[in-house]
Each structure stands twice: as structure tokens, then as C-alpha cells.
Write a protein that holds these residues in place. Structure first.
Motif, PDB file in Angstrom:
ATOM      1  N   GLU A  74       0.841  -1.195   0.000  1.00 35.65           N
ATOM      2  CA  GLU A  74       0.000   0.000   0.000  1.00 35.65           C
ATOM      3  C   GLU A  74       0.877   1.246   0.000  1.00 35.65           C
ATOM      4  N   TYR A  75       0.249   2.405  -0.133  1.00 32.45           N
ATOM      5  CA  TYR A  75       0.953   3.681  -0.146  1.00 32.45           C
ATOM      6  C   TYR A  75       0.316   4.576   0.901  1.00 32.45           C
ATOM      7  N   ASP A  93      -6.031   6.379  -1.391  1.00 30.04           N
ATOM      8  CA  ASP A  93      -7.016   5.501  -2.026  1.00 30.04           C
ATOM      9  C   ASP A  93      -7.848   6.233  -3.061  1.00 30.04           C
ATOM     10  N   GLN A 229       0.269  10.903  -9.526  1.00 32.19           N
ATOM     11  CA  GLN A 229       0.971  10.049  -8.576  1.00 32.19           C
ATOM     12  C   GLN A 229       2.103   9.329  -9.292  1.00 32.19           C
ATOM     13  N   LEU A 231       4.112   5.934  -8.140  1.00 26.07           N
ATOM     14  CA  LEU A 231       4.236   4.897  -7.125  1.00 26.07           C
ATOM     15  C   LEU A 231       5.504   4.090  -7.360  1.00 26.07           C
ATOM     16  N   SER A 303      -5.700   2.852  -6.559  1.00 21.99           N
ATOM     17  CA  SER A 303      -4.402   2.824  -5.881  1.00 21.99           C
ATOM     18  C   SER A 303      -4.458   2.052  -4.577  1.00 21.99           C
ATOM     19  N   ASN A 395      -2.417  -1.316  -7.924  1.00 22.96           N
ATOM     20  CA  ASN A 395      -1.272  -0.422  -7.777  1.00 22.96           C
ATOM     21  C   ASN A 395       0.062  -1.052  -8.172  1.00 22.96           C
ATOM     22  N   GLN A 398       0.538   0.002 -11.617  1.00 22.33           N
ATOM     23  CA  GLN A 398       0.611   1.460 -11.707  1.00 22.33           C
ATOM     24  C   GLN A 398       1.993   1.992 -11.335  1.00 22.33           C
ATOM     25  N   SER A 399       2.824   1.152 -10.725  1.00 23.98           N
ATOM     26  CA  SER A 399       4.136   1.608 -10.279  1.00 23.98           C
ATOM     27  C   SER A 399       5.021   1.947 -11.476  1.00 23.98           C
TER      28      SER A 399
END
Length: 423
Positions: A74-75, A93, A229, A231, A303, A395, A398-399
Motif C-alpha cells: 500500500e501507499y 485511495d 501520482q 508509485l 491505488s 497499484n 501502476q508503479s
């Protein structure tokens, strides 16, 4: 809500908590000025309702920003709440709206390492009265004996937060070291919070598209409802950080940018886009595989969910093609990995490149984004199946992309980026 993924969870047990934050309740807000800003992520309106505008922003000469680092899949986003400011680390989120944190007194709360926010110690804290328009807008907004608005906000796995709907000053820090106070931000002061949260997570920062999200509350103050963002990949050292930016300064541009439309649906919280298919190497697989027609808005960008979740038929096709192109035998003798597609290798898996073909945007994914090491010497495909026709773009994939969400232009943009160097 935190949502366990039963087919994905076995091999990530004790490593990540798979969270799909699909909110059940939300309500509106607004603000005004004209700069962009960035805020800390560390590895979830009506003027009539909110007449008070955000103040103290016009003198900010540079974009405020702070780090974003990976933590257990998670972030965590760092914001400061209250006067004097108290740091809060919440799950960033894009799949929910309400920003909330655990508050004193906490009658039924999960364990957290940092002290809980105590509203009695903040001079800028105020409860929203139950006769306000906002409380009436909430389906679960009810009056306390003190005539204050209490809320219940539920998530898809029956996780929830209950508490006092409140207003506070949220403080960010600019690149020049200046404090950026945002007054009158509506948030949930949670006194009863249950779910799949770890002790580093102090709540959720709602970055969805609905009216009560942080994006909607501050968008007009920074030139529009826009944010971006970057990530860092899974298992990146926590000391390596990136950033998350908001407002018009967050626009993603330059060489290599591709964009896809956001699809409007009745659910205003979630970010729907259209995935036409996925290529495994040079082999193209049509979404769902059942017909040539692809429903608009068939994927959610979230995310707060680590794996990418695909409809079962489509997922099976992707897995079969990956197996065909990876010249190793999958692991079949480790019950701890469940049904996931996993391989044993001492080095990073030399798997095929995958390309997500969104409407108008081809996003190419390297093995670092599609294969996750749950333990030493093992790499597993970071996808799982889902029983619905609408999938979730998690996510992991998405990184290492700078991803810009422009809610004004209704577009999402992707730019390949080494997020470990995106300071």
C-alpha cells in the motif's frame, strides 16, 4: 472497505493486505484559489454547504510536496491535521472518498503505532452539526445526543469507520519549506473502526472523484480537480521515496505520455476507463474474449488495491499465454501460494512484456510491474480473477508510471517514469 481477494490472498498472506475501497456513502464540498501542490505519500460542493473558502494559499510560490514510499503493498500518504498540526499517515485511495483517521476516544479501534488524533487538543477542530446540509446529505448521518453529525462509512468487505463528521485544518508543506494550511476540510474523526488495517495505517485518504473526496474539496483552490501520482515498485526500500501532486501543477506532459478517457458512470467516486485488451508479448488478447464488443468503463483505476483483477475468462486467457511464454515450470507443490501462477528463480523473472491496451493509450508493463516476489526465490503474477465484468487496475501495475488524473478534462495520462528518482 478492505476487501480480501480469496484467490490472491494465500501467497501474499502476512505480506500485503489487498484493499478495494468501494465506498457506500459520501457527500459534497468545495474551495477556491489557483496553485498546484504535492503531498506526502509513504508506502484510501456546494457553496451553500461549505461557505468557508480555503485561505492562505496565494503567497505560495512553489508547489508543496512530500515523499511517497511503498509499504506492505500500500501507499501511505502523510498529511497534518489540526492546530497545532499532527501528522497522520493514511492509505492513499483513489477508490473511496471520505478522508478519516482514528480519533480519541477510540471505543473500538485497531492498533496503530502512532498516537491517535485527539480533537480536544486542536484549536481548529469543529464538529458538523446534525442540522447542516452535509449531515442531511449523508444517508447514514444521524444526530448524536449533543446534536452533532455522526457518520458511518462502509467498504465492500464489511470494514467500516464510524465517528463524528468534522472540519479541520489540513496542513501541507511546500518545496520552499512553507506551510500550506487548508482550513475547513471535512473529514471523519473515527471512534469505531474495524477492518484489515495494519498498525502503520492511521486511516484512509479518500482520493476518489466524489464530492466529499480530498480532490473535490481542494480542487478549485489549485486550478482544478487534477492530481498525479508516481508509485515506487513493490519491495522498494522504504527510504526511497517519490511524490504525489495536486492541482494544475500536477499535469502530466512531455515525451512518452499516452492518455485515455475517464468514463462517467452513476458511481462518481470510482475512476472508470476502458481496457480493450492485453498483449502478452506479441499475442493480443481481447478483453473478456466473449465478443468483439467492449463495454465502456470496464476497468477501475484503484491505488488501494495491489493486484490487477480481471474477469475470470479473460484472466484465464492471460495466465495461459504467460505460461506459454515463460520458459520455466510453474510452482505446483507449494500450498502457501494457492492457485497463483508462480515461478522459482534466484534472479528477477525474465518474463514477457505485457501491454494494457486502453482506449487511446497503450501502456507497456515490464516484469517488475507484473511479477511480485512474495518471498525469496519466488515470483508470482500480480493478477487475479474477479467474478464481475468490471476489473480493477491495481497499484502493482501502476508503479513506475507518472499517472495524471485530470477530472476537468476527464482524462488519465500515463508516462513511464523511474519513480524511485522522481523527487
Amino acid at each position: 472497505m478492505a476487501y480480501y481477494l480469496t484467490s490472491f490472498h494465500p501467497f501474499l498472506a502476512a505480506i500485503i493486505i489487498c484493499l478495494v475501497f468501494l465506498p457506500l456513502h459520501f457527500s459534497p464540498i468545495q474551495g477556491n484559489t489557483n496553485e498546484g501542490f504535492s503531498i506526502n505519500l509513504i508506502r484510501k460542493t456546494s457553496p451553500k454547504i461549505f461557505p468557508q473558502r480555503l485561505r492562505g494559499l496565494s503567497a505560495i510560490s512553489r508547489t508543496p510536496q512530500s515523499p511517497i514510499s511503498a509499504y506492505l503493498g500500500e501507499y501511505l500518504m502523510e498529511i497534518s491535521i489540526g492546530t497545532p498540526p499532527v501528522k497522520v499517515y493514511g492509505i492513499a485511495d483513489t477508490g473511496s472518498d471520505l478522508t478519516w483517521t482514528q480519533c480519541v476516544p477510540c471505543n473500538n479501534c485497531y492498533k496503530q503505532l502512532n498516537p491517535m488524533f485527539d480533537p480536544q487538543k486542536s484549536s481548529s477542530y469543529s464538529n458538523i452539526p446534525c442540522n447542516s446540509n452535509l449531515c442531511h446529505e449523508l444517508n447514514t448521518g444521524v444526530c448524536s445526543p449533543q446534536k452533532q453529525c455522526n457518520y458511518t462509512y462502509g467498504y465492500a468487505d464489511d470494514s467500516m469507520t464510524q465517528g463524528a463528521l468534522s472540519q479541520e485544518t489540513v496542513t501541507l508543506t511546500s518545496t520552499t519549506g512553507e506551510s500550506v494550511p487548508l482550513k475547513g476540510i471535512v473529514f471523519g474523526c473515527g471512534h469505531n473502526n474495524t477492518g484489515t488495517f495494519n498498525d502503520h495505517e492511521m486511516g484512509i485518504i479518500g482520493l476518489g472523484g466524489g464530492p466529499v473526496s480530498l480532490i473535490s474539496q481542494i480542487g478549485s483552490s489549485f486550478g482544478g480537480k487534477m492530481f498525479s501520482q508516481c508509485l515506487v515498485p513493490f519491495h522498494t526500500d522504504v527510504s526511497v521515496s517519490s511524490r504525489m501532486s495536486f492541482g494544475k501543477a500536477s499535469k502530466v506532459s512531455g515525451n512518452g505520455v499516452v492518455s485515455t478517457p475517464l468514463v462517467a458512470k452513476d458511481d462518481k467516486t470510482l475512476y472508470f476507463v476502458t481496457l480493450l485488451g492485453i498483449s502478452v508479448g506479441n499475442t493480443y488478447l481481447h478483453y473478456n474474449g466473449s465478443s468483439n464488443t467492449v463495454e465502456k468503463g470496464n476497468m477501475i483505476l484503484d491505488s488501494g488495491t495491489p493486484p490487477t483483477m480481471l474477469p475470470t475468462q479473460f484472466y484465464d486467457q492471460v495466465v495461459a499465454q504467460v505460461k506459454n511464454q515463460v520458459k520455466m515450470k510453474p510452482i505446483v507443490d507449494d500450498p502457501g501460494l494457492g492457485s497463483q501462477l508462480c515461478y522459482r528463480t534466484k534472479n528477477n523473472l525474465n518474463g514477457p512484456m505485457l501491454t494494457a491496451h486502453f482506449e487511446g493509450a497503450d501502456v507497456t508493463l515490464a516484469p517488475i510491474q507484473t511479477f511480485i516476489p512474495p518471498k525469496d526465490g519466488v515470483f508470482c503474477l500480480a493478477f487475479t480473477n474477479i467474478s464481475t465484468d468490471v476489473g480493477i487496475y491495481g497499484n502493482f501495475v501502476q508503479s513506475n508510471f507518472l499517472i495524471g488524473f485530470d477530472l476537468e478534462a476527464k482524462m488519465v495520462s500515463f508516462k513511464p517514469t523511474d519513480c524511485t528518482k522522481n523527487k
